[in-house]
Design a protein around this motif. Sequence first.
Motif, PDB file in Angstrom:
ATOM      1  N   LYS A  15      52.893 -82.670  29.795  1.00 17.04           N
ATOM      2  CA  LYS A  15      54.148 -83.108  30.415  1.00 17.04           C
ATOM      3  C   LYS A  15      54.935 -81.888  30.886  1.00 17.04           C
ATOM      4  N   GLN A  65      60.977 -91.446  27.525  1.00 16.30           N
ATOM      5  CA  GLN A  65      60.079 -91.784  26.423  1.00 16.30           C
ATOM      6  C   GLN A  65      59.410 -90.537  25.841  1.00 16.30           C
ATOM      7  N   ASP A  66      59.517 -89.396  26.531  1.00 16.94           N
ATOM      8  CA  ASP A  66      58.926 -88.141  26.067  1.00 16.94           C
ATOM      9  C   ASP A  66      59.925 -87.265  25.312  1.00 16.94           C
ATOM     10  N   ARG A  67      61.061 -87.812  24.959  1.00 25.52           N
ATOM     11  CA  ARG A  67      62.083 -87.018  24.268  1.00 25.52           C
ATOM     12  C   ARG A  67      61.547 -86.415  22.966  1.00 25.52           C
ATOM     13  N   GLN A  68      60.732 -87.154  22.229  1.00 29.56           N
ATOM     14  CA  GLN A  68      60.174 -86.615  20.983  1.00 29.56           C
ATOM     15  C   GLN A  68      59.271 -85.418  21.267  1.00 29.56           C
ATOM     16  N   VAL A  69      58.578 -85.429  22.397  1.00 23.87           N
ATOM     17  CA  VAL A  69      57.757 -84.273  22.784  1.00 23.87           C
ATOM     18  C   VAL A  69      58.660 -83.051  22.940  1.00 23.87           C
ATOM     19  N   ILE A 116      50.259 -81.616  24.943  1.00 22.06           N
ATOM     20  CA  ILE A 116      50.846 -82.749  25.659  1.00 22.06           C
ATOM     21  C   ILE A 116      51.122 -82.318  27.094  1.00 22.06           C
ATOM     22  N   ALA A 150      57.874 -85.771  33.002  1.00 24.23           N
ATOM     23  CA  ALA A 150      58.300 -86.359  31.730  1.00 24.23           C
ATOM     24  C   ALA A 150      59.331 -87.451  31.987  1.00 24.23           C
ATOM     25  N   THR A 151      59.402 -88.408  31.068  1.00 23.35           N
ATOM     26  CA  THR A 151      60.376 -89.491  31.123  1.00 23.35           C
ATOM     27  C   THR A 151      61.180 -89.484  29.823  1.00 23.35           C
ATOM     28  N   ALA A 178      54.874 -77.712  27.124  1.00 16.12           N
ATOM     29  CA  ALA A 178      54.345 -78.849  26.358  1.00 16.12           C
ATOM     30  C   ALA A 178      52.821 -78.872  26.314  1.00 16.12           C
ATOM     31  N   ILE A 192      63.461 -80.262  30.858  1.00 16.86           N
ATOM     32  CA  ILE A 192      62.562 -81.359  31.197  1.00 16.86           C
ATOM     33  C   ILE A 192      62.485 -81.448  32.719  1.00 16.86           C
ATOM     34  N   ILE A 244      57.592 -80.156  30.417  1.00 13.81           N
ATOM     35  CA  ILE A 244      58.661 -79.814  29.473  1.00 13.81           C
ATOM     36  C   ILE A 244      58.414 -78.388  29.006  1.00 13.81           C
TER      37      ILE A 244
END
Length: 136
Positions: free
Chosen positions: A53, A22-26, A51, A19-20, A46, A68, A55
């Motif tokens: 990722k 940009q995956d905070r919403q996930v 998704i 995850a990066t 996740a 994460i 997480i």
Amino acid sequence: MIREITKDVLFLSQKALPATEQDRQVAIDLRDTLVAKRNAAAGLAANMIGINKQIIAFYMGSLPIVMINPQIKEWSGTYSTKEGCLSLAGLRTTKRYQKILVEYWDINFKKQVQDFTGFTAETIQHELDHCSGILI
């Protein structure tokens, strides 16, 4: 946003991608879904919400925690247990560690290192198996 739990074994068998930021919403959606499923789940990965990722979310007491890109760095005390899963029917026997040291990024992308024991450690290991495409 609360998401549906996937039961697609082929999807769940895939290894999750790192995850990066940009995956905070996930991560937020995963936490929200865990809270909504509180009576049915101690943790989620996740990929369980569709998704792929690395997480996971779980409860430490009554507090929902998100990790994460978690990695177990140290472990001790193997034991055998039976676990269930929201994505799969029934219980399965597996081996777990009583104590683990996990390195991860929190929901604010700050690096953390923390020890876990007992049921919390077991839940983390179950969700990390999901990240590796291992179905228990």
